[in-house]
Design a protein around this motif. Structure first.
Motif, PDB file in Angstrom:
ATOM      1  N   SER A 102     -46.407 -33.523  12.141  1.00 39.69           N
ATOM      2  CA  SER A 102     -45.948 -34.236  10.960  1.00 39.69           C
ATOM      3  C   SER A 102     -45.243 -35.512  11.375  1.00 39.69           C
ATOM      4  O   SER A 102     -44.840 -35.684  12.515  1.00 39.69           O
ATOM      5  CB  SER A 102     -44.992 -33.363  10.145  1.00 39.69           C
ATOM      6  OG  SER A 102     -43.858 -33.040  10.932  1.00 39.69           O
ATOM      7  N   ALA A 103     -45.126 -36.433  10.442  1.00 38.25           N
ATOM      8  CA  ALA A 103     -44.423 -37.684  10.704  1.00 38.25           C
ATOM      9  C   ALA A 103     -43.721 -38.108   9.427  1.00 38.25           C
ATOM     10  O   ALA A 103     -44.317 -38.121   8.357  1.00 38.25           O
ATOM     11  CB  ALA A 103     -45.384 -38.770  11.162  1.00 38.25           C
ATOM     12  N   ALA A 104     -42.436 -38.428   9.528  1.00 36.57           N
ATOM     13  CA  ALA A 104     -41.691 -38.875   8.371  1.00 36.57           C
ATOM     14  C   ALA A 104     -42.084 -40.309   8.063  1.00 36.57           C
ATOM     15  O   ALA A 104     -42.000 -41.179   8.918  1.00 36.57           O
ATOM     16  CB  ALA A 104     -40.189 -38.795   8.649  1.00 36.57           C
ATOM     17  N   ALA A 105     -42.557 -40.540   6.859  1.00 32.32           N
ATOM     18  CA  ALA A 105     -43.053 -41.862   6.498  1.00 32.32           C
ATOM     19  C   ALA A 105     -41.981 -42.689   5.807  1.00 32.32           C
ATOM     20  O   ALA A 105     -41.391 -42.274   4.816  1.00 32.32           O
ATOM     21  CB  ALA A 105     -44.268 -41.731   5.592  1.00 32.32           C
ATOM     22  N   ALA A 106     -41.706 -43.863   6.386  1.00 30.79           N
ATOM     23  CA  ALA A 106     -40.873 -44.860   5.731  1.00 30.79           C
ATOM     24  C   ALA A 106     -41.800 -45.789   4.953  1.00 30.79           C
ATOM     25  O   ALA A 106     -43.013 -45.726   5.103  1.00 30.79           O
ATOM     26  CB  ALA A 106     -40.090 -45.627   6.785  1.00 30.79           C
ATOM     27  N   PRO A 107     -41.267 -46.646   4.101  1.00 30.95           N
ATOM     28  CA  PRO A 107     -42.129 -47.609   3.413  1.00 30.95           C
ATOM     29  C   PRO A 107     -42.931 -48.428   4.419  1.00 30.95           C
ATOM     30  O   PRO A 107     -42.464 -48.708   5.530  1.00 30.95           O
ATOM     31  CB  PRO A 107     -41.130 -48.490   2.649  1.00 30.95           C
ATOM     32  CG  PRO A 107     -39.944 -47.605   2.433  1.00 30.95           C
ATOM     33  CD  PRO A 107     -39.856 -46.752   3.673  1.00 30.95           C
ATOM     34  N   VAL A 108     -44.135 -48.800   4.029  1.00 29.17           N
ATOM     35  CA  VAL A 108     -44.996 -49.552   4.942  1.00 29.17           C
ATOM     36  C   VAL A 108     -44.351 -50.881   5.314  1.00 29.17           C
ATOM     37  O   VAL A 108     -44.001 -51.686   4.441  1.00 29.17           O
ATOM     38  CB  VAL A 108     -46.378 -49.798   4.311  1.00 29.17           C
ATOM     39  CG1 VAL A 108     -47.218 -50.745   5.185  1.00 29.17           C
ATOM     40  CG2 VAL A 108     -47.112 -48.473   4.118  1.00 29.17           C
ATOM     41  N   SER A 109     -44.169 -51.095   6.603  1.00 29.00           N
ATOM     42  CA  SER A 109     -43.584 -52.339   7.099  1.00 29.00           C
ATOM     43  C   SER A 109     -44.470 -53.018   8.140  1.00 29.00           C
ATOM     44  O   SER A 109     -44.175 -54.130   8.573  1.00 29.00           O
ATOM     45  CB  SER A 109     -42.206 -52.059   7.716  1.00 29.00           C
ATOM     46  OG  SER A 109     -42.308 -51.108   8.761  1.00 29.00           O
ATOM     47  N   ARG A 110     -45.561 -52.321   8.542  1.00 28.90           N
ATOM     48  CA  ARG A 110     -46.463 -52.898   9.535  1.00 28.90           C
ATOM     49  C   ARG A 110     -47.866 -52.351   9.300  1.00 28.90           C
ATOM     50  O   ARG A 110     -48.035 -51.162   9.033  1.00 28.90           O
ATOM     51  CB  ARG A 110     -45.994 -52.557  10.951  1.00 28.90           C
ATOM     52  CG  ARG A 110     -46.776 -53.289  12.041  1.00 28.90           C
ATOM     53  CD  ARG A 110     -46.164 -53.068  13.400  1.00 28.90           C
ATOM     54  NE  ARG A 110     -46.260 -51.681  13.848  1.00 28.90           N
ATOM     55  CZ  ARG A 110     -46.267 -51.307  15.125  1.00 28.90           C
ATOM     56  NH1 ARG A 110     -46.148 -52.224  16.079  1.00 28.90           N
ATOM     57  NH2 ARG A 110     -46.350 -50.041  15.454  1.00 28.90           N
ATOM     58  N   VAL A 111     -48.860 -53.228   9.396  1.00 30.18           N
ATOM     59  CA  VAL A 111     -50.261 -52.823   9.273  1.00 30.18           C
ATOM     60  C   VAL A 111     -50.939 -53.065  10.609  1.00 30.18           C
ATOM     61  O   VAL A 111     -50.893 -54.174  11.150  1.00 30.18           O
ATOM     62  CB  VAL A 111     -50.980 -53.597   8.155  1.00 30.18           C
ATOM     63  CG1 VAL A 111     -52.465 -53.261   8.130  1.00 30.18           C
ATOM     64  CG2 VAL A 111     -50.342 -53.297   6.803  1.00 30.18           C
ATOM     65  N   VAL A 112     -51.555 -52.010  11.154  1.00 29.01           N
ATOM     66  CA  VAL A 112     -52.271 -52.074  12.421  1.00 29.01           C
ATOM     67  C   VAL A 112     -53.747 -51.840  12.129  1.00 29.01           C
ATOM     68  O   VAL A 112     -54.093 -50.911  11.389  1.00 29.01           O
ATOM     69  CB  VAL A 112     -51.742 -51.024  13.421  1.00 29.01           C
ATOM     70  CG1 VAL A 112     -52.493 -51.110  14.746  1.00 29.01           C
ATOM     71  CG2 VAL A 112     -50.242 -51.217  13.647  1.00 29.01           C
ATOM     72  N   VAL A 113     -54.609 -52.666  12.695  1.00 27.03           N
ATOM     73  CA  VAL A 113     -56.027 -52.665  12.330  1.00 27.03           C
ATOM     74  C   VAL A 113     -56.900 -52.472  13.559  1.00 27.03           C
ATOM     75  O   VAL A 113     -56.641 -53.050  14.626  1.00 27.03           O
ATOM     76  CB  VAL A 113     -56.409 -53.991  11.642  1.00 27.03           C
ATOM     77  CG1 VAL A 113     -57.862 -53.970  11.193  1.00 27.03           C
ATOM     78  CG2 VAL A 113     -55.476 -54.278  10.471  1.00 27.03           C
ATOM     79  N   ALA A 114     -57.936 -51.650  13.425  1.00 18.15           N
ATOM     80  CA  ALA A 114     -58.975 -51.518  14.447  1.00 18.15           C
ATOM     81  C   ALA A 114     -60.315 -51.531  13.736  1.00 18.15           C
ATOM     82  O   ALA A 114     -60.440 -51.041  12.619  1.00 18.15           O
ATOM     83  CB  ALA A 114     -58.801 -50.232  15.252  1.00 18.15           C
ATOM     84  N   GLY A 115     -61.337 -52.086  14.392  1.00 16.17           N
ATOM     85  CA  GLY A 115     -62.638 -52.109  13.751  1.00 16.17           C
ATOM     86  C   GLY A 115     -63.546 -53.194  14.265  1.00 16.17           C
ATOM     87  O   GLY A 115     -63.405 -53.678  15.386  1.00 16.17           O
ATOM     88  N   ASP A 116     -64.484 -53.607  13.393  1.00 16.41           N
ATOM     89  CA  ASP A 116     -65.511 -54.570  13.772  1.00 16.41           C
ATOM     90  C   ASP A 116     -65.243 -55.907  13.083  1.00 16.41           C
ATOM     91  O   ASP A 116     -64.106 -56.210  12.712  1.00 16.41           O
ATOM     92  CB  ASP A 116     -66.894 -54.004  13.463  1.00 16.41           C
ATOM     93  CG  ASP A 116     -67.024 -53.510  12.025  1.00 16.41           C
ATOM     94  OD1 ASP A 116     -66.351 -54.074  11.134  1.00 16.41           O
ATOM     95  OD2 ASP A 116     -67.797 -52.565  11.781  1.00 16.41           O
ATOM     96  N   SER A 117     -66.300 -56.707  12.883  1.00 17.40           N
ATOM     97  CA  SER A 117     -66.104 -58.059  12.374  1.00 17.40           C
ATOM     98  C   SER A 117     -65.579 -58.103  10.947  1.00 17.40           C
ATOM     99  O   SER A 117     -65.044 -59.123  10.521  1.00 17.40           O
ATOM    100  CB  SER A 117     -67.405 -58.854  12.466  1.00 17.40           C
ATOM    101  OG  SER A 117     -68.442 -58.190  11.783  1.00 17.40           O
TER     102      SER A 117
END
Length: 392
Positions: free
Chosen positions: A40-55
């Protein structure tokens, strides 16, 4: 999806297979972790977006984005979907972690503070001749680099967004199509492609059936969904990620690139063969997406699958409802390449009967990638999934 400008990823993959380097490497697909409990992980409000993927998610590895460019601000350009998602959380910009001045031949790191690890041309299964999992073309490498850059675990305010699979299914479709031509070497390439995820016995049992080449491709995509999920899970949920948004794979037969291939099949072999090819590819994608959705359910409230396939298909079917006027052609001139495909250049040479700004209501920039409007729609799909998950 593919690396901008050249779209040579798919032929490169097939050439690697022709060299025989992947033959016998099957059995890499099935998940062996579905019964393990997730931390489990305690979630705080979103403060960072991390992205992985293609074009679709690459904000500038090669110095530009795979869409129409902004002549007035070429460095920043028009926002693509992960940037729009990030801005909905008050995050003003994303920057590319990897940089490649030579179109993917070599890579450097732009800044350890950048959180967009996506690279155009990326694959879920990147072949060894493309450096396999040691290359930024590998989704696994992107995600493992991202978590390592964060000290080996994720923060409570993190949102990880992942998209991949479009290049994988396009390469599979290319290999399948070539094998249908009957050349022994093309058939060997196709079997080698399948061996990236399937065992020898799986390949033998499926290809011996009626329409066996397509049956094998469907099994390949099912196994690929396991590989996709295992890769995501190991580098996100197992490392404490509180939120992971995953895009499923859209119906690539609706892109101009595949429409052209289907049209060529109809010309050479007849409409029935073209219809069958399209149905095959669609069935592979549907199988992948169904399996991914089932697997992702084990992530509970920490994972959401954004229905890219469903909503993209709806947009192409009813363009006017989404502010679109053209969903079949590419706005950018075929020979121009993305750096030359600027808003100013498009406005200066509109198609007959259209006025400057015409491209703003077209879905496709080139034969495989969205325009800025297409990215707005995709961002809406992701943002709606995030909202339904209760992450706002």
């Amino acid at each position: 999806m593919s690396f901008p400008r050249s779209r040579r990823v798919f032929p490169a993959v097939l050439a690697a297979l022709a060299a025989g380097v992947l033959v016998g490497c099957g059995g890499g697909g099935g998940s062996d972790s579905s019964s393990a409990p997730l931390p489990s992980a305690a979630a705080a409000p979103v403060s960072r977006v991390v992205v992985a993927g293609d074009s679709l998610a690459d904000v500038g590895t090669a110095g530009f984005k795979a869409t129409v460019q902004s002549a007035a601000n070429p460095a920043r350009g028009y926002p693509i979907y992960p940037e729009i998602v990030a801005s909905s959380f008050g995050i003003s910009s994303l920057c590319n972690y990897f940089s490649s001045p030579d179109m993917g031949q070599t890579f450097t790191t732009t800044s350890t503070n950048c959180t967009d690890f996506a690279v155009a041309g990326s694959l879920i299964v990147n072949p060894p001749t493309h450096d396999g999992d040691n290359s930024p073309f590998s989704l696994k490498h992107q995600l493992s680099t991202a978590v390592d850059a964060n000290g080996g675990s994720w923060r409570g305010g993190d949102l990880i967004v992942v998209d991949a699979g479009g290049n994988d299914v396009a390469a599979l479709a290319d290999a399948y199509r070539n094998a249908q031509a009957g050349s022994a070497s093309d058939q060997a390439i196709y079997l080698a492609f399948l061996a990236q995820q399937l065992s020898a016995s799986q390949i033998s049992s499926t290809t011996s059936q009626a329409n066996g080449g397509s049956v094998a491709a469907g099994l390949y995509m099912t196994e690929l969904a396991h590989t996709y999920w295992d890769t995501i899970r190991a580098n996100t949920l197992d490392r404490g990620a509180p939120r992971v948004a995953i895009l499923d794979v859209p119906d690539i037969t609706l892109t101009p690139r595949l429409r052209t291939i289907i049209g060529n099949i109809a010309t050479a072999q007849g409409s029935a063969a073209a219809t069958q090819f399209q149905a095959n590819v669609r069935s592979w994608i549907a199988g992948f997406n169904a399996e991914l959705t089932t697997l992702a359910a084990e992530g509970g409230s920490r994972v959401v699958v954004a229905p890219y396939d469903e909503e993209f298909s709806a947009q192409i079917a009813s363009p006017a409802a989404f502010g679109l006027t053209n969903v079949t052609e590419a706005a950018c001139p075929p020979a121009a390449g993305f750096p030359a495909c600027t808003d100013a250049a498009l406005d200066a040479a509109p198609p007959p009967g259209l006025a400057p700004g015409w491209w703003k209501t077209w879905y496709f920039s080139d034969s495989f990638h969205p325009t800025p409007r297409g990215h707005e729609l995709l961002a809406g799909t992701v943002n709606n999934a995030i909202t339904r998950a209760g992450w706002r």
